[in-house]
Design an enzyme around this catalytic site. Structure first.
Site, PDB file in Angstrom:
ATOM      1  N   GLU A 132      34.194  -7.398 -33.654  1.00  0.00           N
ATOM      2  CA  GLU A 132      34.785  -8.545 -34.338  1.00  0.00           C
ATOM      3  C   GLU A 132      35.434  -9.552 -33.405  1.00  0.00           C
ATOM      4  OE1 GLU A 132      37.315  -6.828 -37.287  1.00  0.00           O
ATOM      5  OE2 GLU A 132      35.677  -6.727 -38.750  1.00  0.00           O
TER       6      GLU A 132
ATOM      7  N   GLU B 248      -8.232   2.947 -22.957  1.00  0.00           N
ATOM      8  CA  GLU B 248      -7.984   1.720 -23.709  1.00  0.00           C
ATOM      9  C   GLU B 248      -7.563   0.575 -22.810  1.00  0.00           C
ATOM     10  OE1 GLU B 248      -6.877   2.855 -28.209  1.00  0.00           O
ATOM     11  OE2 GLU B 248      -5.267   3.094 -26.773  1.00  0.00           O
TER      12      GLU B 248
END
Lengths: 114, 530
Positions: free
Chosen positions: B320, B80
């Site tokens: 946080e 490919e």
């Protein structure tokens, strides 16, 4: 799609060129030997304008397989006139070979496009 | 699975046969675990899946790892992509194919197929491909071969019968050459591969898939068949990331890791005391859960601080707060985390979990853990990951994360912000994986809000059943002494009790104090810890 592969009829100037063929084979395998015999006969019978045959034995020179992207054997390649054409098999079916090379047999041995 | 196995007398020999089947480790993260050692050595394996599922990459990584990790050279036959494309495509993954080629360890053979050119006359075979492949194998002394994607040949040759016979011969030939091979195939309608080549490759078949659910794309891998070998049968998520492919076994690791009897201090003497007197077991997983502002992050930081004091490395994932924020905040309770960062013992990784999908998170976390090699890891808070994916995925991911850390012997501390409702379920799911569960809460009494800590669960160790007050002081976390009244005494009630105690009056009469001393972080109680 490469532009060379468009089904443009080969014009008469090119037909008179020497046909350059290359046959890829695998050593002395039965199919290889058969293809070589078939090709010689076919050329003698149908290519009166002249031809050159190069036989490439991939068993001897495996790196040459990449030249014409060969995976199937035997493979016959028409290098000239352009465009490049390929026929695979032992070339036992003459008509298919001529069709594949875009050459049609004529009675007088001259070539027209298929 | 055993339907093909011979009957009765041969039965007992089966396990030995399973064990003796030679395998070639792929070197691909996780794949060797789910295949129990790798692909069948000296045999072809079929890898099939839809376009873009990662077949080519898997094949390439198989070769690259073979060269770099197992000393086995490789040949890649590409139907490919061109050689240049392949090199460019995996460059970003850190694979330098050109260099491997230059070093004579890898051969890439691109075979271009232009079907329109080929006419057929008489008998033919694929000997050209055999010769090319053989030459490449000999040139680099290859033990591994990848053919990607051989089904493209079906577009090139009209004579399917010959082609099928030739493919059968090719796979036999590969076996005879003794190379471990990967053949890739494109998935077809109702069949594994478009042209049914799974018929010819019977030893091992791996199916890749690429699905999108809840807007998160997940690649999955499944071993459909592995003749003569045990293998995991689940669908395993896999990731393509900067280091290549990682297959994430959901359940295969879990319970088999080595267990350690070594104990680690949590960094707080009285907390260690509550945990059977010596802290947590090395390699265990700790969950600190509680509502907002209960000091979860401080416990996590103290845990890291303790590890660094022992000269161990700690990795802190913060979802946080930023690194600077955490360092500053912890300085206010007397913890100098900056020094550990400078010494290279502590590393923060601060990201917003919603920025990347769950799988990507997992993979980057694992990559960091592998790179930094910490002895303790903090994920603060793990509940934030819930925003990054569906809850089932989160739980699966946490399982995998916990497994991963356990297998490496890393002691992990997760914090979880409890909002009681939606998180409960996720917490229950991870509860089974957690060895030590600390619950922090605030208690409201006497017009004060005081922090309390208790051990909800501690596997494999005696632990305190008491709810204790814990204080954030200039010297870090302190756990106050215990004073039984009817409820646990916290804050001013406890201080009054302590004062009463010092005066030699242990009775509860003084429990109701006059002017309540204000309890703030940093006000050391003289002898309060006694």
């Amino acid at each position: 799609m490469t532009p060379e592969s468009s089904p443009e009829p080969v014009d008469s100037a090119q037909e008179t060129e020497v046909c350059q063929l290359r046959l890829y084979v695998a050593g002395q395998s039965p199919k290889s030997l058969k293809a070589l015999v078939n090709l010689k006969r076919l050329c003698d019978e149908h290519l009166h304008t002249g031809y050159e045959i190069e036989v490439v034995d991939l068993v001897e020179n495996p790196q040459r397989a990449a030249d014409d992207e060969i995976i199937a054997l035997p493979t016959l390649v028409r290098r000239l006139p352009a465009p490049l054409r390929k026929v695979i098999g032992d070339l036992s079916d003459t008509e298919r070979v001529l069709c594949g090379l875009q050459l049609s047999p004529m009675e007088n041995g001259a070539l027209v496009d298929g | 699975m055993n339907t093909e196995a011979p009957h009765s007398e041969k039965r007992p020999a089966l396990p030995a046969e399973f064990g003796s089947l030679p395998k070639a480790p792929t070197g691909i993260d996780g794949l060797d675990e789910v295949t129990e050692g790798g692909l069948p050595r000296g045999r072809p394996t079929l890898i099939c899946g839809p376009a873009g599922c990662g077949k080519t990459l898997l094949g390439l990584e198989f070769l690259v790892r073979g060269i770099t990790e197992h000393g086995e050279n490789g040949v890649f036959v590409a139907f490919e992509e061109t050689r240049e494309d392949l090199i460019a495509n995996v460059e970003s993954l850190g694979f330098d194919l050109a260099q491997l080629e230059a070093d004579g360890q890898l051969a890439i053979d691109h075979v271009s197929i232009e079907p329109t050119e080929i006419e057929q006359s008489g008998e033919w075979d694929l000997e050209g491909l055999f010769i090319r492949l053989g030459a490449s194998i000999d040139a680099v002394g290859a033990d591994r071969v990848v053919i990607d994607t051989i089904e493209n040949l079906f577009g090139a040759f009209p004579d399917k019968a010959t082609l099928r016979a030739e493919l059968r011969r090719l796979f036999r030939w590969l076996k005879d050459r003794g190379v471990t091979a990967i053949i890739t195939g494109e998935r077809g309608d109702g069949s594994l591969t478009r042209h049914g080549i799974e018929e010819y490759v019977s030893d091992c078949v791996i199916v890749l898939d690429h699905r999108v659910s809840e807007e998160t794309s997940t690649r999955r891998l499944r071993i459909l068949k592995y003749r003569g070998s045990l293998h995991g049968t689940n669908e395993y998520p896999f990731l393509i990331h900067r280091g290549g492919i990682t297959v994430v076994p959901i359940t295969s690791l879990g319970i088999e890791h080595d267990v350690s009897g070594e104990r680690l201090s949590m960094g707080v003497a009285r907390l260690d005391e509550m945990l059977g007197g010596r802290g947590v077991l090395r390699g265990s997983s700790i969950l600190v859960s509680g509502t907002a502002g209960t000091g979860k992050s401080t416990i996590a930081a103290q845990f890291c601080d303790a590890a660094c004091r022992r000269g161990e490395r700690a990795l802190y994932f913060a979802f946080e707060e930023s690194e600077a924020q955490i360092v500053r905040n912890m300085a206010s309770v007397g913890m100098d985390l900056g020094q550990w960062v400078e010494q290279g013992l502590l590393k923060f990784t601060c990201v917003r979990p919603s920025l990347a999908g769950l799988e990507a998170h997992l993979s980057s976390m694992q990559a960091l853990v592998a790179e930094f090699n910490p002895s303790v890891v903090v994920i603060d808070p793990i509940s934030d990951l819930l925003t990054a994916g569906a809850s089932r995925d989160v739980s699966a991911m946490l399982t995998r994360q916990v497994d991963f850390l356990k297998v490496r012997g890393v002691t992990a501390l997760f914090t979880s912000l409890d909002q009681h409702l939606q998180l409960e379920e996720a917490n229950h799911q991870i509860a089974a994986l957690i060895d030590v569960w600390l619950l922090v809460a605030t208690q409201k009494a006497n017009g004060e809000r005081n922090r309390s800590l208790s051990v909800l669960k501690a596997r494999g160790m005696a632990h305190s059943n008491q709810i204790r007050e814990f204080l954030l002081t200039e010297r870090g976390i302190e756990i106050a002494g215990i004073h039984r009244f009817e409820e646990v005494l916290t804050g001013s009630a406890r201080i009054a009790q302590e004062e009463a105690h010092r005066r030699g009056n242990g009775g509860p009469a003084e429990a109701s104090p006059g002017p309540a001393p204000e309890l703030v972080a940093g006000v050391p109680r003289a002898g309060g810890a006694q």
